[in-house]
Design a protein around this motif. Structure first.
Motif, mmCIF file in Angstrom:
data_model
loop_
_atom_site.group_PDB
_atom_site.id
_atom_site.type_symbol
_atom_site.label_atom_id
_atom_site.label_comp_id
_atom_site.label_asym_id
_atom_site.label_seq_id
_atom_site.Cartn_x
_atom_site.Cartn_y
_atom_site.Cartn_z
ATOM 1 N N GLY A 173 10.170 -7.709 -0.598
ATOM 2 C CA GLY A 173 9.229 -8.378 0.286
ATOM 3 C C GLY A 173 7.891 -7.660 0.322
ATOM 4 O O GLY A 173 7.441 -7.087 -0.681
ATOM 5 N N ASP A 174 7.261 -7.676 1.481
ATOM 6 C CA ASP A 174 5.955 -7.062 1.637
ATOM 7 C C ASP A 174 6.033 -5.548 1.416
ATOM 8 O O ASP A 174 6.909 -4.866 1.974
ATOM 9 N N ALA A 176 4.035 -3.046 2.323
ATOM 10 C CA ALA A 176 3.796 -2.224 3.508
ATOM 11 C C ALA A 176 5.021 -2.203 4.414
ATOM 12 O O ALA A 176 5.427 -1.147 4.915
ATOM 13 N N GLN A 177 5.629 -3.373 4.623
ATOM 14 C CA GLN A 177 6.820 -3.436 5.467
ATOM 15 C C GLN A 177 7.975 -2.660 4.844
ATOM 16 O O GLN A 177 8.730 -1.977 5.553
ATOM 17 N N HIS A 178 8.108 -2.763 3.515
ATOM 18 C CA HIS A 178 9.155 -2.001 2.825
ATOM 19 C C HIS A 178 8.945 -0.504 3.021
ATOM 20 O O HIS A 178 9.897 0.241 3.317
ATOM 21 N N THR A 179 7.698 -0.052 2.879
ATOM 22 C CA THR A 179 7.405 1.375 3.038
ATOM 23 C C THR A 179 7.672 1.824 4.463
ATOM 24 O O THR A 179 8.201 2.925 4.696
ATOM 25 N N GLU A 180 7.306 0.993 5.424
ATOM 26 C CA GLU A 180 7.581 1.328 6.827
ATOM 27 C C GLU A 180 9.084 1.463 7.064
ATOM 28 O O GLU A 180 9.527 2.393 7.760
ATOM 29 N N ARG A 181 9.873 0.547 6.502
ATOM 30 C CA ARG A 181 11.339 0.626 6.674
ATOM 31 C C ARG A 181 11.890 1.917 6.077
ATOM 32 O O ARG A 181 12.770 2.570 6.665
ATOM 33 N N GLU A 184 10.863 4.811 8.346
ATOM 34 C CA GLU A 184 11.653 4.773 9.580
ATOM 35 C C GLU A 184 13.077 5.242 9.315
ATOM 36 O O GLU A 184 13.706 5.885 10.166
ATOM 37 N N HIS A 192 0.363 2.011 15.548
ATOM 38 C CA HIS A 192 -1.010 1.650 15.227
ATOM 39 C C HIS A 192 -1.844 1.807 16.496
ATOM 40 O O HIS A 192 -1.635 1.084 17.473
ATOM 41 N N GLN A 219 -5.035 0.751 5.369
ATOM 42 C CA GLN A 219 -3.819 1.099 6.102
ATOM 43 C C GLN A 219 -2.616 1.168 5.166
ATOM 44 O O GLN A 219 -1.785 2.080 5.268
ATOM 45 N N ARG A 220 -2.526 0.196 4.268
ATOM 46 C CA ARG A 220 -1.417 0.179 3.309
ATOM 47 C C ARG A 220 -1.452 1.424 2.424
ATOM 48 O O ARG A 220 -0.426 2.058 2.155
#
Length: 464
Positions: A173-174, A176-181, A184, A192, A219-220
């Protein structure tokens, strides 16, 4: 310009050592005699066409790796250093510099380090700097040391680049979201919130704070930068160990550079990015949209496509500020940037500040007769809020004329008319052009004549 013979003794020795072969075995696989190989490795003879074909067929070598990119960089740097008045008038001929750069690159770099140390000491004395009281030998500034590290490895770090490409391939998927997961999952909290700076990581609480004022691509990028520092630390440290920096400060600066490199390579994975560059004919705006990156990030990434066996168009890339100072630089072409002083004022990158948001095109020719297609654009960065200062920069991206058909920006330019090419230089100190109307200082390698009864464009005449 006639083609120069290819002397690549250092490259041949490096390849043979990497393969673990003796000179006898290596010569046998190439189908040449042992004395012939020995002469080539010592640069007593040029590399023949037969050997080049043998290297490609027997070892699958990308023959462009034999090009004298490092040699040309060293020659350019030595010429600039030898233009210093401390060396008086007798400068070694260009042929001698090429021999030194080809046969003894370590000695050439040691000479450049010595000259840089001399310049730093001289500048301290001239300005009565506080460093007069410091003890110990003069060393390059950490920033210069890191800059030269990336400069001499072609701005391409293979292990880091491939690790970034693997991470990008694993993203679901996205990005940025993958990196955040992933972060985490490592116990990092992400928030933010506006504050000082674009990114802040609190080691104690393992909290990463990103500024919402920054552009989405920024940000990404910062998210991936932090991932690299935390999850790819072993890879980065191993690469830094190989660099053998002289100071801890240089190592820390390089670590940031490595993390930036990783982040850029994730956003723009090598294989997919190279394919997009070919498909769009290096259209920076289309690629910016496709990869969710800024124009500057796209241009910088194009200059790093130097993977053996899959090289892209060799570009030079630079970023300058309004004072003409080169703040980022890299060249995979024969054009090299001045190590001291500003960039040539005839370079179109300086005009980009006058036309924000527009691409400027330029056909240019350097004193060695090489012609280039050059692109420039303002990339000034807003502070993100009223009253905050704007950081003003412009970037330049260029390649040699022979690659023009692969560049959408070359369409419509008069590539066959000599008068269409603007004469540019590297540095006034070493530029050989005698009639440049923008010359700031006379060339240090040429004799000057001053005639009180005559005034031309310059207050002096440059001799041969």
């Amino acid at each position: 310009m006639p083609n120069r013979k290819l002397y690549a003794g250092a490259k041949l020795r490096e390849l043979r050592t990497r393969l673990g072969l003796t000179q006898k075995d290596f010569a046998g696989k190439l189908g040449i005699s042992l004395p012939y190989l020995n002469q080539m490795e010592n640069n007593n003879r040029p590399v023949s066409t037969t050997v080049v074909l043998g290297l490609a067929q027997e070892f699958g070598l990308d023959v462009t790796e034999l090009s004298s990119g490092d040699t040309e960089r060293l020659v350019s740097d030595m010429r600039e250093a030898l233009a210093d008045p401390v060396f008086a008038e007798d400068s070694p001929p260009l042929a001698d510099l090429r021999l030194a750069a080809s046969n003894a690159p370590a000695l050439a770099r040691a000479f450049l380090d010595l000259h840089r140390a001399y310049r730093q000491t001289h500048e301290r004395l001239a300005s009565l700097d506080e460093a007069l009281g410091h003890e110990g030998r003069a060393t390059p500034s950490p920033w210069e040391e890191v800059r030269d590290f990336f400069h001499y490895c072609d701005n391409y770090i293979d292990a880091v680049d491939r690790a970034a490409e693997r991470f990008a391939g694993q993203a679901q998927g996205d990005l940025a979201q993958h990196t955040e997961r992933v972060l985490e999952g490592m116990g990092v909290q992400i928030r933010h919130a506006a504050g000082e700076g674009v990114r802040h990581y609190d080691r104690a609480s393992r909290t990463l704070t990103l500024s919402p004022r920054a552009a989405p691509e920024t940000q990404r990028f910062q998210l991936l930068h932090q991932y690299a520092l935390l999850a790819q630390s072993q890879l980065l440290e191993a690469t830094l160990d190989l660099a053998r920096f002289q100071t801890d400060t240089a190592r820390e600066i390089a670590r940031i550079g490595m993390a930036n490199y990783f982040a850029g390579a994730v956003l723009m994975p090598y294989t997919r990015f190279a394919e997009a560059a070919d498909e769009t004919r290096h259209d920076l705006e289309r690629m910016s949209i496709q990869f969710g990156a800024s124009i500057e990030q796209i241009a910088h990434r194009l200059s790093t496509l130097q993977r053996p066996g899959a090289k892209g168009v060799p570009f030079f890339f630079a970023r300058v500020d309004q004072a003409g100072t080169v703040t980022k630089r890299h060249s995979a072409t024969r054009l090299q940037f001045a190590r001291f002083g500003g960039a040539c004022p005839l370079w179109n990158v300086h005009q980009a500040f006058e036309t924000p948001g527009r691409f400027l095109r330029q056909l240019a020719e350097t004193p060695d007769g090489i012609r280039y297609v050059i692109l420039a654009r303002d990339v000034s960065k807003s502070g993100g809020a009223w009253g905050t200062p704007t950081r003003r920069f412009a970037i330049s991206l260029g390649c040699e004329l022979r690659h023009a058909p692969k560049l959408v920006y070359a369409d419509g330019l008069d590539l066959d008319r000599d008068e269409a090419f603007q004469p540019i230089g590297i540095s006034c100190r070493i530029c050989e052009r005698a009639h440049c109307h923008q010359r700031s200082v006379p060339p240090l390698e040429r004799q000057l004549t001053v005639d009180p009864d005559h005034r031309g464009t310059l207050p002096y005449q440059i001799g041969g």
